[in-house]
Design a protein around this motif. Structure first.
Motif, PDB file in Angstrom:
ATOM      1  N   ARG A  12      35.492  45.246  40.856  1.00  0.00           N
ATOM      2  CA  ARG A  12      36.012  45.005  39.578  1.00  0.00           C
ATOM      3  C   ARG A  12      35.777  46.438  38.642  1.00  0.00           C
ATOM      4  NH1 ARG A  12      37.751  40.344  37.733  1.00  0.00           N
ATOM      5  NH2 ARG A  12      37.017  39.469  39.719  1.00  0.00           N
ATOM      6  N   LYS A  13      34.780  46.881  38.931  1.00  0.00           N
ATOM      7  CA  LYS A  13      34.257  48.027  37.970  1.00  0.00           C
ATOM      8  C   LYS A  13      34.824  49.288  38.317  1.00  0.00           C
ATOM      9  CE  LYS A  13      30.474  49.558  40.682  1.00  0.00           C
ATOM     10  NZ  LYS A  13      30.883  50.934  41.020  1.00  0.00           N
ATOM     11  N   TYR A  54      47.357  43.660  40.074  1.00  0.00           N
ATOM     12  CA  TYR A  54      45.926  43.210  40.554  1.00  0.00           C
ATOM     13  C   TYR A  54      45.785  41.728  40.425  1.00  0.00           C
ATOM     14  CZ  TYR A  54      45.258  48.245  39.889  1.00  0.00           C
ATOM     15  OH  TYR A  54      45.355  49.783  40.098  1.00  0.00           O
ATOM     16  N   THR A  60      43.950  41.633  35.763  1.00  0.00           N
ATOM     17  CA  THR A  60      43.999  41.084  36.838  1.00  0.00           C
ATOM     18  C   THR A  60      44.793  39.633  36.346  1.00  0.00           C
ATOM     19  OG1 THR A  60      41.893  39.832  36.423  1.00  0.00           O
ATOM     20  CG2 THR A  60      42.092  41.901  37.768  1.00  0.00           C
ATOM     21  N   GLU A 101      43.190  38.535  41.439  1.00  0.00           N
ATOM     22  CA  GLU A 101      41.668  37.885  41.812  1.00  0.00           C
ATOM     23  C   GLU A 101      41.836  37.347  43.259  1.00  0.00           C
ATOM     24  OE1 GLU A 101      39.207  37.774  40.022  1.00  0.00           O
ATOM     25  OE2 GLU A 101      40.152  38.549  37.821  1.00  0.00           O
ATOM     26  N   ARG A 144      34.012  37.215  43.107  1.00  0.00           N
ATOM     27  CA  ARG A 144      33.682  37.631  41.764  1.00  0.00           C
ATOM     28  C   ARG A 144      33.595  39.081  41.372  1.00  0.00           C
ATOM     29  NH1 ARG A 144      34.172  33.171  38.739  1.00  0.00           N
ATOM     30  NH2 ARG A 144      33.540  31.023  39.543  1.00  0.00           N
ATOM     31  N   GLU A 145      32.967  39.815  42.491  1.00  0.00           N
ATOM     32  CA  GLU A 145      32.822  41.075  42.078  1.00  0.00           C
ATOM     33  C   GLU A 145      34.006  42.137  42.708  1.00  0.00           C
ATOM     34  OE1 GLU A 145      30.548  39.169  43.750  1.00  0.00           O
ATOM     35  OE2 GLU A 145      29.559  38.856  41.896  1.00  0.00           O
ATOM     36  N   THR A 146      35.075  41.410  43.338  1.00  0.00           N
ATOM     37  CA  THR A 146      36.069  42.264  43.731  1.00  0.00           C
ATOM     38  C   THR A 146      37.587  41.812  43.376  1.00  0.00           C
ATOM     39  OG1 THR A 146      36.043  40.866  45.890  1.00  0.00           O
ATOM     40  CG2 THR A 146      34.862  43.047  45.992  1.00  0.00           C
ATOM     41  N   VAL A 147      38.521  42.617  43.558  1.00  0.00           N
ATOM     42  CA  VAL A 147      39.977  42.314  43.118  1.00  0.00           C
ATOM     43  C   VAL A 147      40.862  42.909  44.289  1.00  0.00           C
ATOM     44  CG1 VAL A 147      39.511  42.030  40.806  1.00  0.00           C
ATOM     45  CG2 VAL A 147      40.111  44.283  41.659  1.00  0.00           C
ATOM     46  N   LEU A 171      38.221  49.280  38.636  1.00  0.00           N
ATOM     47  CA  LEU A 171      39.977  49.011  38.252  1.00  0.00           C
ATOM     48  C   LEU A 171      40.074  49.850  36.948  1.00  0.00           C
ATOM     49  CD1 LEU A 171      39.808  45.201  37.520  1.00  0.00           C
ATOM     50  CD2 LEU A 171      41.501  46.558  38.821  1.00  0.00           C
TER      51      LEU A 171
END
Length: 319
Positions: A65-66, A157, A74, A159, A172-175, A68
């Motif tokens: 996510r960081k 993007y 998203t 979730e 929760r850490e990735t998309v 992006l």
């Protein structure tokens, strides 16, 4: 509105017919699905759905996510579960559909066009009549995961869907960055229809000026409704050749040959020995009778009027 009474309620007949069509509460969210007695079948379908998306690269590998882009937003992912049934109510298969939350998209940024035409029953009945009169063979094609076969022209993007962790990464850490037009996106139906239309155009088909979902070519006619195609042709070999062309073409369509037309949009289509067709919806009729509590005892009662077969039209012309 003709079916609205003075107190803004629907009259009884309209209410029962509408409810009979819509009262099948057989579509579930992820949370509701876990409460079903056959949740194991749904979970298996969910796993297959994700594997199908990944094998066809409908999204890029999960990104942190960081990482992006600065202005990227998203959208949520949504699960929809349903038991797909035959017209007589028997369960054909369990479906798990992964959708994107298109309501979170912004027009002019995430999408532009949304319109995609669908065929009407007048065209269906007309082609069945033509097939009957000229004793023509019929065929049907079903496109598997139709919408995600079409490319996206803007970055989207999404979730990570609930219930799934990709390659050990927490959801929760990735998309996911979508490569294809996932179900639920505002532009998906439009993108798919453009792709299918181009594929048919490349094979010599021309759309009707009256109905954009009817395509003509010498010795063949194709009628499309989203991911279902109904074909009539002069010879069975023409239908077989068309299927092979779509199956092995550069578009890499993912499709199945459903054989002779036996069902379309929830209606049974039976071809009789004399070449005629019967269109039937016995399951829908039975649901209406059940909803109206019309049992065998009720049906045995005398009706207010006899129902003889008419031998003449109203103007006296023999039938």
């Amino acid at each position: 509105m003709a079916n609205t009474l003075y107190d803004e309620t629907l009259n009884d007949m309209h209410h029962f017919c509408y409810a009979a069509i819509t009262n099948e509460n057989d579509s579930y969210t992820f949370k509701n699905m876990l409460q079903q007695p056959d949740k194991a079948e749904f979970i298996e379908a969910m796993t297959k759905e994700v594997e199908a998306h990944e094998s066809r690269e409908h999204w890029t590998p999960p990104m942190l996510r960081k990482d992006l882009p600065k202005d990227a937003k998203t959208i949520l992912s949504i699960w929809s579960f349903k038991r797909k049934t035959l017209p007589d109510g028997q369960i054909l298969k369990y479906k798990a559909r992964l959708c994107a939350h298109g309501g979170m998209q912004q027009w002019g940024v995430d999408y532009w066009e949304t319109y995609a035409p669908v065929v009407n029953w007048v065209s269906v009945r007309l082609l069945l009549a033509v097939a009957t009169i000229h004793d023509l063979p019929t065929g049907s094609i079903d496109f598997v995961l139709a919408f995600p076969q079409a490319d996206l022209d803007v970055p989207v993007y999404m979730e990570v869907p609930v219930g799934m962790d990709f390659h050990g990464c927490g959801r929760r850490e990735t998309v996911l960055r979508l490569n294809k037009s996932l179900y639920g996106l505002c532009q998906s139906s439009s993108n798919w229809f453009k792709m299918l239309s181009k594929g048919l155009d490349d094979r010599g088909f021309v759309p009707s000026q009256v109905n954009q979902c009817v395509f003509f070519r010498h010795a063949a006619v194709i009628l499309t409704y989203v991911d279902d195609c109904f074909i009539i042709a002069k010879k069975q070999s023409v239908i077989d050749e068309l299927f092979q062309s779509l199956d092995n073409g550069p578009e890499k369509f993912n499709l199945t040959n459903e054989g002779q037309m036996e069902q379309y949009l929830g209606v049974d289509i039976k071809r009789n020995m004399d070449g005629t067709f019967e269109l039937r919806q016995p399951y829908l009729i039975q649901r209406i009778l059940d909803l109206c509590k019309v049992d065998d005892a009720f049906k045995s009662r005398a009706t207010p009027a006899s129902t003889p077969l008419l031998s003449k039209d109203l103007d006296g012309v023999p039938r």
